[in-house]
Write an enzyme that holds these catalytic residues in place. Structure first.
Site, PDB file in Angstrom:
ATOM      1  N   LYS A   1       0.868  -1.187   0.000  1.00  0.00           N
ATOM      2  CA  LYS A   1       0.000   0.000   0.000  1.00  0.00           C
ATOM      3  C   LYS A   1       0.897   1.226   0.000  1.00  0.00           C
ATOM      4  O   LYS A   1       1.421   1.627   1.028  1.00  0.00           O
ATOM      5  CB  LYS A   1      -0.882  -0.024   1.254  1.00  0.00           C
ATOM      6  CG  LYS A   1      -2.249   0.619   1.103  1.00  0.00           C
ATOM      7  CD  LYS A   1      -2.212   2.087   0.766  1.00  0.00           C
ATOM      8  CE  LYS A   1      -2.023   2.981   1.974  1.00  0.00           C
ATOM      9  NZ  LYS A   1      -1.841   4.400   1.609  1.00  0.00           N
TER      10      LYS A   1
ATOM     11  N   GLU B   1       8.898   1.411  11.407  1.00  0.00           N
ATOM     12  CA  GLU B   1      10.009   2.364  11.276  1.00  0.00           C
ATOM     13  C   GLU B   1       9.350   3.732  11.233  1.00  0.00           C
ATOM     14  O   GLU B   1       8.653   4.042  10.266  1.00  0.00           O
ATOM     15  CB  GLU B   1      10.735   2.149   9.945  1.00  0.00           C
ATOM     16  CG  GLU B   1      11.330   0.788   9.756  1.00  0.00           C
ATOM     17  CD  GLU B   1      12.626   0.641  10.510  1.00  0.00           C
ATOM     18  OE1 GLU B   1      13.180   1.668  10.933  1.00  0.00           O
ATOM     19  OE2 GLU B   1      13.049  -0.497  10.693  1.00  0.00           O
TER      20      GLU B   1
ATOM     21  N   CYS C   1      13.466  10.870   7.111  1.00  0.00           N
ATOM     22  CA  CYS C   1      13.249  10.439   8.497  1.00  0.00           C
ATOM     23  C   CYS C   1      14.482  10.699   9.356  1.00  0.00           C
ATOM     24  O   CYS C   1      14.381  11.079  10.504  1.00  0.00           O
ATOM     25  CB  CYS C   1      12.874   8.973   8.529  1.00  0.00           C
ATOM     26  SG  CYS C   1      13.955   7.960   7.522  1.00  0.00           S
TER      27      CYS C   1
ATOM     28  N   GLU D   1       8.906  16.665  14.821  1.00  0.00           N
ATOM     29  CA  GLU D   1       9.416  16.441  13.475  1.00  0.00           C
ATOM     30  C   GLU D   1       8.791  17.469  12.525  1.00  0.00           C
ATOM     31  O   GLU D   1       7.582  17.462  12.314  1.00  0.00           O
ATOM     32  CB  GLU D   1       9.030  15.019  13.058  1.00  0.00           C
ATOM     33  CG  GLU D   1       9.835  14.490  11.924  1.00  0.00           C
ATOM     34  CD  GLU D   1       9.482  13.035  11.613  1.00  0.00           C
ATOM     35  OE1 GLU D   1       8.335  12.616  11.842  1.00  0.00           O
ATOM     36  OE2 GLU D   1      10.372  12.330  11.114  1.00  0.00           O
TER      37      GLU D   1
HETATM   38  P1  NAD Z   1       2.150   8.546   7.543  1.00  0.00           P
HETATM   39  O1  NAD Z   1       2.309   7.788   8.808  1.00  0.00           O
HETATM   40  O2  NAD Z   1       1.129   9.604   7.480  1.00  0.00           O
HETATM   41  O3  NAD Z   1       1.759   7.509   6.353  1.00  0.00           O
HETATM   42  C1  NAD Z   1       2.514   6.366   6.100  1.00  0.00           C
HETATM   43  C2  NAD Z   1       1.625   5.328   5.429  1.00  0.00           C
HETATM   44  O4  NAD Z   1       0.580   4.961   6.316  1.00  0.00           O
HETATM   45  C3  NAD Z   1       0.951   5.819   4.155  1.00  0.00           C
HETATM   46  O5  NAD Z   1       0.915   4.772   3.203  1.00  0.00           O
HETATM   47  C4  NAD Z   1      -0.451   6.158   4.619  1.00  0.00           C
HETATM   48  O6  NAD Z   1      -1.434   6.053   3.617  1.00  0.00           O
HETATM   49  C5  NAD Z   1      -0.684   5.130   5.699  1.00  0.00           C
HETATM   50  N1  NAD Z   1      -1.645   5.567   6.707  1.00  0.00           N
HETATM   51  C6  NAD Z   1      -1.833   6.827   7.180  1.00  0.00           C
HETATM   52  N2  NAD Z   1      -2.817   6.844   8.100  1.00  0.00           N
HETATM   53  C7  NAD Z   1      -3.263   5.569   8.216  1.00  0.00           C
HETATM   54  C8  NAD Z   1      -4.275   4.942   9.006  1.00  0.00           C
HETATM   55  N3  NAD Z   1      -5.022   5.630   9.879  1.00  0.00           N
HETATM   56  N4  NAD Z   1      -4.453   3.612   8.875  1.00  0.00           N
HETATM   57  C9  NAD Z   1      -3.703   2.901   8.000  1.00  0.00           C
HETATM   58  N5  NAD Z   1      -2.750   3.430   7.218  1.00  0.00           N
HETATM   59  C10 NAD Z   1      -2.531   4.749   7.334  1.00  0.00           C
HETATM   60  O7  NAD Z   1       3.596   9.042   7.153  1.00  0.00           O
HETATM   61  P2  NAD Z   1       4.024   9.956   5.912  1.00  0.00           P
HETATM   62  O8  NAD Z   1       3.532  11.333   6.148  1.00  0.00           O
HETATM   63  O9  NAD Z   1       3.656   9.275   4.640  1.00  0.00           O
HETATM   64  O10 NAD Z   1       5.625   9.892   6.014  1.00  0.00           O
HETATM   65  C11 NAD Z   1       6.370  10.713   6.826  1.00  0.00           C
HETATM   66  C12 NAD Z   1       6.744  10.001   8.105  1.00  0.00           C
HETATM   67  O11 NAD Z   1       7.448   8.796   7.804  1.00  0.00           O
HETATM   68  C13 NAD Z   1       7.695  10.810   8.960  1.00  0.00           C
HETATM   69  O12 NAD Z   1       7.309  10.708  10.302  1.00  0.00           O
HETATM   70  C14 NAD Z   1       9.045  10.115   8.751  1.00  0.00           C
HETATM   71  O13 NAD Z   1       9.971  10.283   9.767  1.00  0.00           O
HETATM   72  C15 NAD Z   1       8.614   8.704   8.616  1.00  0.00           C
HETATM   73  N6  NAD Z   1       9.662   7.901   7.954  1.00  0.00           N
HETATM   74  C16 NAD Z   1      10.412   7.024   8.702  1.00  0.00           C
HETATM   75  C17 NAD Z   1      11.418   6.272   8.104  1.00  0.00           C
HETATM   76  C18 NAD Z   1      12.254   5.287   8.895  1.00  0.00           C
HETATM   77  O14 NAD Z   1      12.905   4.446   8.288  1.00  0.00           O
HETATM   78  N7  NAD Z   1      12.259   5.350  10.214  1.00  0.00           N
HETATM   79  C19 NAD Z   1      11.676   6.436   6.749  1.00  0.00           C
HETATM   80  C20 NAD Z   1      10.922   7.352   6.017  1.00  0.00           C
HETATM   81  C21 NAD Z   1       9.894   8.071   6.638  1.00  0.00           C
END
Ligand code: NAD
Length: 498
Positions: free
Chosen positions: A191, A267, A302, A401
């Site tokens: 997804k 992550e 991240c 963040e």
């Molecule tokens: P997000 O958590 O909003 O979304 C991530 C994924 O989860 C997306 O595919 C989204 O559609 C899905 N999602 C969102 N809400 C959901 C819900 N209620 N139920 C099920 N799925 C849901 O994150 P983002 O804004 O896409 O990405 C940025 C974040 O990702 C930042 O916090 C960043 O630090 C983190 N990140 C971490 C790493 C790591 O390796 N630690 C790497 C890259 C990004």
């Protein structure tokens, strides 16, 4: 919009016809509801495609296809050497389609096209190749029993893996999940984030062309609250591999508890410190790494080095050098060869970044460069590289963040205070220490609570080392041989030799 870009990227972008339907059981299909959503490029705000809005029925269809492919044994029972050849072909096809993948990624996310090619498409191919190559080089175990028994400890695939990824490095993070999952013999339902669905839809077709049996790799595009939640709650999914925000990571842990207790690895976020001690050897090198560490991918990383912690005795000299380094960055069109900072992913994230800059001002920080939206006339969502100086480590801008090209600077007196401030955060993804004393480097590195600690560098990485964090950053590691553990379970087979 006007651009200095080499004409071919703009022309190629105009010719692109991105695939916008779900990829399930080896075929592109519409969402059951027939609904779509627009994916917009942050480059100029124009619509790239109307993408299938998958929801629970589509997730269910994809999970059933994945389950059938797994239970048939068509993929897990394929000999490792043959799985290796298929995955190597997959990596090769990613390389052959690198320009198209990079173009999709650059348009969808706003990445400078050169980086999208080299880093995003390049690392995706490298990751798939690397895990393919492990397949006929990793061995299972024989336990040290007595002579009357033979106990085998073997790795078995988990079954159906749901991979849920964010928008900031769609191709790369997807490959960190699907490559080890597929290598171990699992089926996958991916997804992608709703902000960046396009590259995954092409990637799935390349996997199929390489020889992945139908149903082994499925992609369901759609929103988190619908498609993502349905995958997280599905009773027939064995594992969720999630990367994204800390808040949504916890939501997935809840989905698992509410449904079938599936395994979940998460992550999540970061607020990584760059700790510069008074004996740093090369201020210019540190300044350059500090600037790249926060401005790369417009700060939407991240492990971005978003907190500069510097010994007060060298603060002025270092900050001068960081300002000079900042001046070498160019915000602009991702297709322009001179661009080093592209746009922010979308209007919501732009408002968040600008909002945090405002919060910084209210909290008493001094904006010593940047601080504003720029290139408004393009219709894109661009922000100037920004430094917030004189930031208290307990303020919101130092703790939360921001996910934009915004660096905070905080001073300390001596190593102990530097370490204390570095660790005074809920996150634990990465950190760096700058010193010319090797003993100090090791001592500080040991004390820093982060999944990766860099010494006299920042963001050095390779598929050969694990990546993930402590504390609210989550549990689990992507990359390296250790990631294979996340997609397999150990089986003991005990034979009586009596
Ligand atoms: P997000 O958590 O909003 O979304 C991530 C994924 O989860 C997306 O595919 C989204 O559609 C899905 N999602 C969102 N809400 C959901 C819900 N209620 N139920 C099920 N799925 C849901 O994150 P983002 O804004 O896409 O990405 C940025 C974040 O990702 C930042 O916090 C960043 O630090 C983190 N990140 C971490 C790493 C790591 O390796 N630690 C790497 C890259 C990004």
């Amino acid at each position: 919009m006007t651009t200095n870009a080499p004409i071919d990227w703009v022309a190629r972008a105009a010719q692109l016809r991105p695939q916008a339907r779900l990829f399930i059981d080896g075929d592109y299909v519409d969402a059951a509801s027939g609904e779509t959503f627009a994916t917009v490029t942050p480059r100029d705000g124009s619509v790239l495609a109307h993408v299938a809005a998958g929801s629970a029925p589509d997730i269910d269809r994809a999970v059933r296809a994945a389950r059938r492919a797994f239970d048939d044994g068509v993929w897990p029972n394929t000999p490792p050497k043959q799985r290796k050849h298929i995955l190597l072909r997959f990596a090769e096809l990613v390389r052959e389609h690198a320009e198209e993948l990079a173009l999709l990624e650059s348009l969808d996310v706003g990445k400078p096209i050169g980086e999208a090619l080299r880093v995003d498409a390049g690392k995706c191919a490298e990751t798939i190749q690397w895990y393919a190559e492990t397949l006929d080089k990793t061995y299972d175990e024989i336990a040290p029993t007595g002579p009357g028994a033979l106990a085998l400890v073997t790795r078995e695939p988990l079954g159906v893996v749901g991979a849920v990824v964010p928008w900031n490095y769609p191709l790369m993070i997807t490959s960190w999940k699907i490559a080890p999952a597929l290598a171990m013999g699992n089926s996958v339902v991916l997804k992608p984030a709703e902000q960046s669905p396009l590259s995954a839809l092409l990637l799935a077709r390349l996997g199929s062309e390489a020889g992945l049996p139908d149903g082994v790799l499925n992609v369901v595009t759609g929103f988190g609250e619908t498609a993502g939640a349905a995958l997280g709650r599905h009773p027939d999914v064995d594992k969720i591999a999630f990367t994204g925000s800390t808040q949504v990571a916890r939501t997935f842990l809840g989905y698992a508890a509410e449904s079938n207790g599936k395994q979940v690895s998460v992550e999540a976020g970061g607020k990584s410190p760059q700790v510069v001690l008074s004996d740093v050897a090369d201020l210019e090198a540190a300044a350059s790494a500090i600037a790249w560490g926060i401005y790369y991918n417009a700060g939407q990383t991240c492990n971005a080095g978003s907190r500069l912690l510097v010994d007060e005795s060298i603060k002025d000299a270092l900050l001068d050098a960081v300002l000079k380094a900042t001046a070498t960055f160019t915000v602009g069109d991702p297709f322009d060869a001179g661009t080093t900072i592209g746009p922010i992913i979308d209007g919501t994230q732009l408002d968040r970044v600008l909002g945090y800059i405002e919060v910084g001002r209210e909290e008493g920080a001094e904006v010593i460069c940047g601080g504003r939206r720029t290139l408004v006339e393009t219709g894109g969502t661009y922000v100037e590289p920004t430094i917030l100086d004189r930031v208290g480590n307990d303020t919101r801008v130092a703790q939360e963040e921001i996910f934009g090209p915004v660096l905070t600077t905080t001073t300390f007196r001596g190593e102990d205070e530097g370490v204390r401030l570095a660790n005074a955060t809920r996150y634990g993804l990465a950190a760096s220490v700058w010193t010319q004393d090797v003993t100090t480097a090791h001592r500080v590195a040991r004390q820093l609570r982060a999944g990766t600690v860099w010494v006299n560098t920042f963001d050095a990485s390779d598929i050969i080392t694990p990546f993930g964090g402590f504390k609210d950053t989550g549990a689990g590691r992507d990359k390296s041989l250790h990631a294979l553990d996340a997609y397999s379970a150990l089986k003991t087979t005990w034979l009586d030799l009596g």
